[in-house]
Enzyme design. Structure first.
Site, PDB file in Angstrom:
ATOM      1  N   HIS A   1       0.776  -1.264   0.153  1.00  0.00           N
ATOM      2  CA  HIS A   1       0.039  -0.051  -0.147  1.00  0.00           C
ATOM      3  C   HIS A   1       0.838   1.117   0.031  1.00  0.00           C
ATOM      4  CE1 HIS A   1      -3.250  -2.885   1.308  1.00  0.00           C
ATOM      5  NE2 HIS A   1      -3.944  -2.075   0.859  1.00  0.00           N
TER       6      HIS A   1
ATOM      7  N   HIS B   1       0.405  -2.989   9.369  1.00  0.00           N
ATOM      8  CA  HIS B   1       1.967  -3.257   9.092  1.00  0.00           C
ATOM      9  C   HIS B   1       2.768  -2.605  10.073  1.00  0.00           C
ATOM     10  CE1 HIS B   1       2.142  -4.683   5.061  1.00  0.00           C
ATOM     11  NE2 HIS B   1       1.269  -4.072   4.601  1.00  0.00           N
TER      12      HIS B   1
ATOM     13  N   ASP C   1       7.977  -1.703   7.863  1.00  0.00           N
ATOM     14  CA  ASP C   1       7.595  -1.844   6.727  1.00  0.00           C
ATOM     15  C   ASP C   1       7.087  -0.681   5.678  1.00  0.00           C
ATOM     16  OD1 ASP C   1       7.521  -4.720   7.451  1.00  0.00           O
ATOM     17  OD2 ASP C   1       5.506  -4.725   8.087  1.00  0.00           O
TER      18      ASP C   1
END
Length: 449
Positions: free
Chosen positions: A295, A338, A342
């Site tokens: 994302h 996350h 990350d």
């Protein structure tokens, strides 16, 4: 209108003793075009030169299909000439033109046209020879490369989706392995709706990017760069995901390691992830795809491409795109989807890859100094950017199919209008005839009475 003349002719014009010789030279140059700088030749002049040198069989592929003018002709290398024509004598003849084009000194007698409204020709940005392809007879080089870049990105994202199914099977059991210590996640409570906001922002960013690319005049090159960078990021993400499996980042989860029965089940799940592009808004649920955030890569890349390929005057658009990317990353953390590492790794990788790629693309020195080294270390970049000659100007026009669709709709409307006119005329005649016939019948009945 710009006029260019060779340096030798300028010297003749400046010498009063050679006025007669200069006039004869000008008349001879008007009768044949082969005494001027080959770089200045038009496509028609290249065709005349080919016919004059008995290369009539090469006229169609070079002039009619590839649209090669003098500037592109002298830049052809041996491999390109042989791949297009398979004629070694033609290459030797073209090679003999190169010293003339390099030694001819051209003086511009009139200032160039500085009209900012004039679009830059695609040939000024990228060489676009026709190349043979496996499924059609010929295809333009830039479109072929864009198609290959799309297939590369398609296969890489599909491969990444399949890797996610494997990672989900290998995820550490949340009952035995709690979330790893994280400085940010440990100090904020999970917000259930935050990740949904992130995905809405992703959809807005991607929609904006698609509009920018479709409206851009040099959309083929932009698409090629987007596909190439995306493929590189997602391939690297597949490797990092499968090498290291991290525990789920939140305690409020129903994720658990679950083995799928066979390869067909894994492929079906991978297809569902691919079609939903990993977005939970589309019904996709994944558990172990950590290290690093897909994302975040999407948000950062979209913001970079929007900022790069829109005018500098669109500061509000640039500000909103970067604010959306930042809010989206915060939403990922707020939803505990996350780990912080990350997000950071995804941000650094996607932004650095975009910047490094465009820095090399806008500086031709990288491709000219050591070609073999560039092909070894950056094969995708060297192939996809091989024919791009300069930085892309931000110019905009609608795609051709928009104009074609508009013309087709106008033709349809014109046909419908004429059809309506004929229908109205027909109805008018029928109604008039019916009315007159009924009057006639009434008149006849009165007479009979």
């Amino acid at each position: 209108m710009n006029r260019s003349i060779e340096y030798s002719q300028v010297l003749q014009l400046s010498d009063p003793l050679s006025s007669s010789s200069s006039s004869s030279a000008s008349s001879s140059s008007s009768s044949t075009t082969f005494y001027t700088n080959p770089v200045l030749w038009t496509i028609d002049q290249v065709e005349e030169w080919l016919k004059a040198n008995n290369f009539d069989d090469c006229v169609d592929i070079l002039c009619h299909q590839s649209h090669i003018d003098g500037k592109r002709l002298v830049k052809l290398n041996q491999n390109e000439v042989l791949s297009l024509t398979n004629n070694k004598q033609l290459w030797l003849k073209i090679k003999s033109l190169k010293p003339k084009s390099e030694q001819s000194m051209v003086i511009q007698l009139e200032p160039p046209n500085t009209n900012c409204q004039r679009y830059t020709s695609s040939n000024e940005i990228e060489d676009q020879p026709f190349t043979h392809c496996c499924f059609v007879t010929s295809i333009r080089s830039d479109r072929k490369k864009t198609l290959l870049a799309f297939l590369l990105a398609f296969m890489t994202i599909l491969f990444s989706s399949f890797i996610i199914t494997i990672v989900d099977e290998r995820i550490p059991d949340p009952k035995r392995f709690p979330p790893l210590p994280d400085l940010i996640l440990d100090n904020i409570q999970p917000i259930s709706w935050a990740f949904a906001v992130t995905e809405k922002l992703i959809l807005i960013e991607m929609t904006t990017l698609i509009i920018v690319i479709l409206a851009h005049r040099h959309r083929m090159i932009i698409l090629r760069r987007l596909f190439t960078i995306t493929a590189s990021l997602y391939f690297l993400r597949s490797i990092t995901m499968v090498l290291t499996s991290l525990p789920v980042a939140t305690t409020d989860t129903d994720c658990e390691p679950k083995k799928l029965i066979n390869f067909e089940a894994r492929l079906k799940k991978a297809t569902m992830i691919f079609l939903g592009q990993g977005l939970s808004s589309f019904g996709v649920k994944t558990c172990g795809d950590y290290l690093y955030s897909g994302h975040t890569c999407t948000l950062v890349l979209a913001a970079h491409f929007i900022s790069e390929y829109t005018p500098r005057s669109c500061q509000l658009l640039h500000y909103l795109s970067w604010m959306s990317a930042l809010v989206g990353m915060l939403g990922i953390l707020a939803g505990h989807q996350h780990y912080s590492i990350d997000i950071i790794i995804a941000w650094v990788l996607s932004s650095r890859l975009f910047i490094y790629y465009h820095t090399m693309a806008n500086n031709r020195t990288f491709l000219q100094t050591n070609t073999s080294r560039m092909w070894f270390w950056f094969p995708l970049f060297s192939y996809f950017e091989e024919n791009v000659k300069t930085a892309i100007p931000n110019e905009y026009c609608l795609p051709n199919f928009v104009y074609e669709s508009r013309a087709m709709i106008n033709n349809w409307m014109e046909s419908i209008r004429y059809s309506v006119y004929w229908v109205i005329l027909f109805l008018f005649i029928v109604i008039t005839y019916s009315f007159s016939f009924s009057k006639k019948m009434n008149f006849s009945s009165i007479i009979e009475r």
